[in-house]
Design an enzyme around this catalytic site. Structure first.
Site, PDB file in Angstrom:
ATOM      1  CG  ASP A 349       0.754  -8.856   2.523  1.00 27.72           C
ATOM      2  OD1 ASP A 349       1.472  -9.157   2.907  1.00 27.72           O
ATOM      3  OD2 ASP A 349       0.657  -8.504   1.186  1.00 27.72           O
ATOM      4  CD  GLU A 350      -1.157 -10.422  -2.301  1.00 18.95           C
ATOM      5  OE1 GLU A 350      -2.123 -10.130  -2.974  1.00 18.95           O
ATOM      6  OE2 GLU A 350       0.054 -10.461  -2.415  1.00 18.95           O
ATOM      7  CG  PHE A 444      -1.750   7.221  -5.058  1.00 16.06           C
ATOM      8  CD1 PHE A 444      -2.656   7.084  -4.585  1.00 16.06           C
ATOM      9  CD2 PHE A 444      -1.071   8.277  -4.096  1.00 16.06           C
ATOM     10  CE1 PHE A 444      -3.424   7.413  -3.668  1.00 16.06           C
ATOM     11  CE2 PHE A 444      -2.087   9.139  -3.307  1.00 16.06           C
ATOM     12  CZ  PHE A 444      -2.751   8.685  -3.409  1.00 16.06           C
ATOM     13  CB  THR A 483       8.331   0.086  -6.387  1.00 19.82           C
ATOM     14  OG1 THR A 483       8.274  -0.937  -5.358  1.00 19.82           O
ATOM     15  CG2 THR A 483       7.569   1.525  -5.879  1.00 19.82           C
ATOM     16  CD  GLU A 484       4.461  -5.098  -7.163  1.00 26.64           C
ATOM     17  OE1 GLU A 484       4.286  -4.106  -7.095  1.00 26.64           O
ATOM     18  OE2 GLU A 484       4.424  -6.252  -6.673  1.00 26.64           O
TER      19      GLU A 484
HETATM   20  C1  ACM Z   1      -0.987  -5.830  -0.633  1.00 32.34           C
HETATM   21  O1  ACM Z   1      -1.124  -5.275  -1.195  1.00 32.34           O
HETATM   22  N1  ACM Z   1      -0.833  -6.823  -0.664  1.00 32.34           N
HETATM   23  C2  ACM Z   1      -1.542  -5.502   1.162  1.00 32.34           C
END
Ligand code: ACM
Length: 758
Positions: A349-350, A444, A483-484
């Site tokens: 991702d990203e 969540f 969980t940042e």
């Molecule tokens: C994601 O929230 N970057 C998968």
């Protein structure tokens, strides 16, 4: 399939709300079984109860041991086994006529408790159902508190609708101990969730030992406190759950470092613990992006040896050097050997691709492989990794970005980007399997509010537009916990409980009744208290955040479940267990600020509510009826972090008959919007408004600010009041969207009537 309630005629005729709730109290099972027929009476487990095992009992040894442990928790002894059922007995019977591995049946009469299942998993699911029917005292720390354990009689047949009932936990941004993972797994198992997706690596920390690359953990698992930790520390001043767990902070070379990792031996132990509870762990080593922790340890992984942050994301590893593939394959070889799951999650991702676009080596690789864009280069990386996964006998899962640049037909798509609604549809039509984890409502890590439980409960796993045949590609769904801003175990508990129980019912039972679920959930809290779960308590009702009175106000708040107490302060301090209990009705005759919080019987504190009361006169209505009852919608292109920053001139203007932002506006980009029109107050009174926004919004009526829900954030409801005379009042909503998916909902009520949507 709907659950079947069979009631005797007299019961059905006399069934008021009280009787209906009695059923939910008697069988408070979550997720609710597909079919449950209540029977009068109960089966009573005592020291004299005998356990009759199936012929090939050894196959079920683990499940039998867990049933025995549960019984021992209750009555202090395990049960003696017998070969035939005579007298009071629990009988386990292997039933090969059941179709699914997870299917089970229960036949409970006062004489006998018969469990039928085809496989150990089915037996385990049955035991969990029995556990939820036992008194919550069996969950306590001390064993043998009960003389006997009664299970209400019934006939039950159960099976799950979806095979992927998952939870994800990001252990990179903040780290979670082995003991916490076991507690997490216990809760998954208690609600029949069966997949745990561990996000083991990210920019902020590498959390799994890789023997061939020791720097991944000796360097990559540790970091100095970062800006996300600072946010947590700031919030901790108001909320102790936001304090960073101290056990993950060390001093090294004169520096304070945060981190930790699981050794492979620890992970084996966690995997075995989960397997015994029929939970499968799926590892994710996120690449090619989100790899800063690895790159810090091994800088050769990037295209130019440098790393940092691009516009949105960190520098990825370089898919154009063979050394990168050697590294990735080495890492995944150890992961494949460690985790028995047939799935491995590549992430993907990203990805910030500018370093690839600037790389001469990538230019050569793209030419040699006929790749026309950096998106195709990403796809080249994913497909090469997938071939490697296949060689290890594993199936690749990736976040939905793997669709861009072309997806292989065998990869599983994990859908998350709510603002790309056609991604799961395209993937399913392409023949790919899909797991649904859309940001709203399944992230969540989003701060829960009074709507989040219902939003999860009403989530439909099959996206719109699929035929019944195509819908078979939807394996199920999963909630993700990033969980940042979740720095402690208590905060993690609060974020996923009880939301996970709603998801569990969506995925196992599928169609159910929300009010009925809430009644059963109320019965679960005592069990969660015994298990030391720091769950989010139910919301309190009877006020908004900004309250108004004209002559005299009355604060009346009811506790949502028995045993819960509500305490308050008026001096600005946080309510504690020593603060006064809120009376049933508290008159308010002067401007005042209250802080309220609910407390569970074990002292677990719910959300802290700050209620401001101000006195005002009824606002006068406009003298003339407006020409049009709709709203003017001004649209402003650009990224505005708060509504005050929205620019002066709109780029376009529309009309709408509701307070909504039309679907597809902005196409995933940031924007601002302003809705202006009139609100009709059908009677003179105090109106409560509830504004739900993702990202931010403000509600004004006349010259007054009624709700402030400003700034960029996930869907969140805020509320306020205003005293209005009967008639038309000018209404304005300012809205800002930071990019991605959005939500805007405005509701109101007057004099305690049900909420109405505007
Ligand atoms: C994601 O929230 N970057 C998968």
């Amino acid at each position: 399939m709907r659950r079947v309630f069979v009631l005797t005629l007299s019961l059905a005729l006399g069934m008021g709300l009280r009787t209906a709730h009695a059923q939910e109290k008697r069988y408070p099972i979550i997720p609710y079984p597909q079919q449950l027929v209540p029977i009068e009476g109960a089966f009573t487990i005592t020291g004299a109860t005998r356990l009759v095992l199936p012929a090939n009992g050894r196959l079920f040894a683990n499940e039998v041991a867990q049933l025995q442990a549960l019984v021992k928790q209750g009555i202090g002894t395990t049960l003696k086994t017998a070969t035939a059922a005579a007298g009071n007995a629990i009988v386990l019977k292997q039933d090969m006529t059941l179709s699914g591995e997870e299917d089970y049946t229960l036949q409970v009469t006062p004489q006998q408790l018969l469990i039928g299942a085809k496989s150990p998993t089915g037996f385990f699911r049955a035991i969990v159902t029995l556990r939820q029917l036992m008194p919550s005292a069996i969950e306590g720390r001390t064993t043998g508190n009960l003389r006997s354990v009664a299970i209400p009689a019934m006939r039950l047949k159960d099976n799950p609708v979806y095979s992927w009932r998952g939870m994800h936990l990001d252990v990179s941004r903040h780290f979670f101990s082995v003991s916490y993972l076991k507690k997490f797994i216990d809760l998954l198992a208690l609600y029949k969730m069966n997949k745990l997706h561990l996000h083991l690596t990210d920019d902020q920390g590498w959390r799994i030992e890789i023997k061939k690359y020791p720097l991944l953990t000796s360097v990559g698992a540790w970091r100095e406190l970062n800006n996300q930790d600072s946010v947590c520390m700031e919030k901790a001043k108001e909320n102790p759950d936001m304090e960073i767990d101290q056990e993950h902070i060390i001093q090294k070379d004169g520096k304070t470092l945060y981190g930790g990792f699981y050794t492979q031996a620890q992970m084996k132990d966690i995997i075995a613990y989960a397997a015994a509870r029929h939970v499968e762990i799926i590892p994710e080593i996120d690449m090619p992006g989100h790899m800063m922790a690895a790159i810090r340890a091994y800088p050769f992984l990037t295209c130019d040896g440098k790393s940092g942050w691009g516009k949105d994301f960190s520098t990825p590893i370089c898919p154009c050097n063979e050394s990168t593939f050697r590294f990735a394959e080495d890492v995944y070889s150890e992961i494949a050997a460690l985790f028995p799951s047939k799935y491995m999650h590549l992430g993907a991702d990203e990805v910030e691709k500018t370093s690839w676009a600037a790389s001469p080596v990538c230019a050569e690789v793209m030419k040699a492989n006929n790749l026309k864009s950096v998106e195709e280069l990403q796809s080249y990386f994913v497909k090469r990794m997938e071939k490697f996964f296949h060689a290890k006998g594993k199936v690749l899962i990736g976040w939905d970005e793997i669709l861009e640049g072309g997806i292989s037909p065998t990869a599983i798509l994990m859908y998350w980007r709510a603002w790309v609604p056609d991604a799961p549809v395209k993937a399913a039509r392409h023949g790919n399997k899909v797991i649904m984890t859309p940001g709203n409502p399944l992230y969540f890590d989003a701060q829960p509010d009074r709507n989040s439980l219902g939003n999860v409960y009403h989530f439909e796993p099959v996206p719109k537009g699929l035929t019944a045949r195509e819908a078979r590609s939807i394996m199920g769904a999963q909630a993700n916990i990033w969980t940042e801003y979740i720095p402690s175990e208590k905060r993690a508990d609060y974020m996923f409980m009880p939301r996970m129980t709603a998801l569990a019912e969506v995925l196992w039972t599928h169609k159910q009744d929300y009010d009925n679920y809430l009644q059963r959930l109320n019965e679960q809290y005592a069990r969660l208290d015994q298990l030391g779960v720091h769950y989010r308590l139910p919301d309190l009702d009877g006020f908004t955040e900004d309250n108004v009175f004209v002559d005299k106000g009355m604060l009346e708040v009811k506790a949502p479940f028995t045993g819960m107490t509500i305490r308050y302060t008026t001096d600005g301090t946080i309510p504690g267990l020593k603060s006064p209990v809120l009376p049933a009705a508290l008159p308010v005759t002067a401007p005042q600020t209250f802080k309220l919080a609910a407390f569970s019987p074990m002292g677990n504190r719910g959300d802290i509510y700050t209620l401001r009361y101000r006195q005002e006169a009824y606002a006068k209505a406009v003298t003339e009826k407006p020409a049009d009852s709709g709203f003017r919608l001004d649209y402003f292109k650009g990224a505005f972090k708060t509504t005050a920053k929205i620019k002066a001139t709109p780029d376009s203007t529309f009309r709408t008959d509701k307070v909504i932002i039309p679907e597809g506006l902005g196409h995933g980009e940031a924007f601002g919007a302003r809705l202006q029109g009139y609100f009709y107050a059908p009677e003179t009174g105090i109106y409560s408004f509830y504004l739900t926004c993702d990202d931010g919004g403000m509600l004004y009526i006349g010259d007054k600010t009624v709700v402030n829900n400003d700034g960029w954030h996930a869907p969140l409801q805020k509320s306020g009041q205003i005293a209005l005379e009967k008639g038309w009042h000018p209404l304005k909503v300012d809205f800002v969207e930071g990019g991605g998916g959005y939500t805007l909902k405005l509701e109101y009520s007057v004099k305690g009537q049900p909420l109405q949507k505007l």
